[in-house]
Design an enzyme around this catalytic site. Structure first.
Site, short mmCIF file in Angstrom:
data_model
loop_
_atom_site.label_atom_id
_atom_site.label_comp_id
_atom_site.label_asym_id
_atom_site.label_seq_id
_atom_site.Cartn_x
_atom_site.Cartn_y
_atom_site.Cartn_z
CE LYS A 125 -2.81 2.71 3.24
NZ LYS A 125 -1.76 3.72 3.55
CG ASN A 126 2.61 2.58 3.53
OD1 ASN A 126 1.51 3.13 3.45
ND2 ASN A 126 3.06 2.07 4.66
CG ASP A 130 -5.53 5.91 9.05
OD1 ASP A 130 -6.72 5.91 8.72
OD2 ASP A 130 -4.75 4.97 8.86
NE ARG A 188 -0.12 10.72 9.59
CZ ARG A 188 -0.43 9.61 8.92
NH1 ARG A 188 0.45 8.66 8.74
NH2 ARG A 188 -1.63 9.45 8.42
N PRO A 189 2.94 16.84 10.57
CG PRO A 189 4.56 18.05 11.72
CD PRO A 189 3.69 16.83 11.84
CG ASP A 235 7.86 20.71 9.73
OD1 ASP A 235 7.26 19.63 9.69
OD2 ASP A 235 8.83 20.92 10.47
CD GLN A 236 11.81 18.70 8.45
OE1 GLN A 236 12.92 18.53 7.92
NE2 GLN A 236 11.57 19.70 9.28
CG ASP A 293 1.97 1.54 9.26
OD1 ASP A 293 1.61 2.46 10.01
OD2 ASP A 293 2.12 1.70 8.04
CG LEU A 339 8.12 6.25 14.31
CD1 LEU A 339 8.00 5.25 13.17
CD2 LEU A 339 9.12 7.34 13.94
#
Length: 427
Positions: free
Chosen positions: A22-23, A116, A121-122, A124-125, A307, A329
């Site tokens: 999926k990822n 989700d 889960r910003p 900014d990076q 996960d 995480l």
């Protein structure tokens, strides 16, 4: 919303074949719009996220066809149109269109992504990387607009302040067509990033170092798909079925597994006392082992995957003693806990430490799947419980697990997905 009906007391036996990751898939589909030719993917999981991404492609006049694990995408008539808000809000990985559109057109406007709700889960990076490549980023009320000047994107040296899979992928997608050399440091090392780099390199990109903590990209002007790209097996799906088989199985063979991608997870199961017969591309779990408690700490690859933190929980409840989990995480990834406790679990979360005690008598009831991994972990526990469990918001499970009803049927387990009061979906 759909709901899943799970009858308890069913043991897993037989075999299951793992689908494409999926990822990987949710990054590869946006990456396809960088191509100047049609693109074909094989081993594509049949999950809701794929269908949502196809809706986004359609909004850009990109045609796609999906069936029997094969996804064909034709971006040759692509238009830089605004992306549909509903599809964007339902799918966090839609933000990969930022990097892909920036690489293709030098401009992107993408609504704030959804997906989700497992804590902050910003991005900014991601923004830091785009700006280093010469883009201007403007946050609007419900979207992010990214533009470049007439000179376009240029290579740069980018050091990420934290290891981020999303930022690594997004900046890589933009850097592939930037002029000159881009060096990305402190990047994520996940197998899915290697899969993406392999796809892009096969189309003519010059990417080196994927899978290490430094990726170097020499920008190119054109990308052309020459062959079908087969997506790597989903290590999270594999780990889920392996954990369920260890907790509640009677001889299960999990096929199409790259076992090296699961090394820390398999090591923890063996530490518990789970018998595993590990072959080149499969894992056999006899089941019925006596299990000891363990301590788990999630970390970026190659560590224990966040996960798999929730899918392993039903197995931990079979151990003789209390296990602990620290999710470094996503410490807010605890939405499964109250639902499992309602079924008879003994799980607590205090000061960032999840404690999982041995399960007493588990009883089926009505619970909610608030996100993908929490939802699937409830499926595993429901099979161990007495009576019937109804899992609401089952769409969240279907977002991430390929043909889950069909695959459980192959393991001699019956699940039902209710789509309306008088209709049952069995695929």
């Amino acid at each position: 919303m759909k709901k899943m009906i799970v009858k308890g007391g069913q043991k897993l036996s037989g075999e299951v074949t793992i689908g494409g990751a999926k990822n990987s898939t949710v990054a590869l589909i946006p990456a396809a719009i960088l191509a100047d030719t049609p693109v074909t993917f094989d081993s594509v999981p049949d999950i809701l996220d794929v269908h949502n991404l196809m809706l986004i492609l359609k909004s850009m006049n990109v045609t796609s066809q999906f069936g029997h694990g094969v996804l064909q995408i034709d971006p040759t008539q692509i238009e830089a149109n605004p992306l549909p808000g509903d599809a964007i809000r339902s799918l966090r990985a839609s933000y990969y269109f930022m990097g892909a559109l920036l690489g293709r057109f030098g401009h992107a406007e993408v609504g704030f992504p959804g997906g989700d709700n497992i804590g902050p889960r910003p991005i900014d990076q991601h923004i830091k990387g785009f700006e280093a490549l010469g883009a201007r980023v403007e946050a609007k009320q419900n979207s992010v607009e990214i533009t470049t000047g007439p000179e376009g994107l240029h290579g740069a040296r980018i050091f990420f302040d934290l290891v981020s899979v999303g930022a690594t992928i997004n900046v890589l997608l933009a850097a592939v067509k930037a002029k000159g050399t881009t060096v990305m440091e402190n990047v994520a090392r996940e197998p899915e990033i290697i899969d993406l780099a392999t796809f892009l390199n096969n189309m003519g990109a010059h990417i080196r170092g994927a899978g290490t903590n430094e990726i170097r990209v020499e920008g190119v002007e054109h990308l052309e798909a020459r062959n079908t790209h087969t997506i790597i097996p989903d290590r999270i799906e594999a780990g889920t079925y392996i954990a369920f088989a260890a907790a509640n199985g009677d001889g299960v063979l999990v096929k199409n597994v790259i076992t090296e991608h699961l090394d820390p997870f398999l090591a923890k199961l063996q530490e518990m006392g789970v018998t595993l017969e590990i072959d080149e591309d499969s894992v056999y779990i006899p089941g019925n082992d006596q299990l000891a408690p363990i301590a788990i700490k999630t970390s970026p690859f190659p560590g224990f995957a966040t996960d798999l933190q929730q899918p392993i929980t039903p197995l931990l409840m079979k151990a003789r003693g209390k296990s602990t989990i620290i999710d470094t995480l996503y410490p807010k990834r605890i939405k499964h806990i109250p639902e499992m406790n309602r079924m008879g679990g003994d799980i607590k979360s205090e000061d960032g430490v999840i404690t999982v005690g041995p399960a007493g008598k588990l009883a089926g009831t009505t619970v909610e799947a608030d996100e993908i991994r929490a939802g699937v972990s409830l499926v595993g526990l429901a099979l161990m419980a007495e009576g019937t469990t109804t899992i609401l918001k089952a769409d969240n499970i279907l977002r991430g697990y390929d043909r889950i009803v069909e695959k459980f049927r192959g393991l001699n387990v019956e699940l039902k997905v209710v789509t309306s009061p008088d209709q049952l979906e069995t695929k």
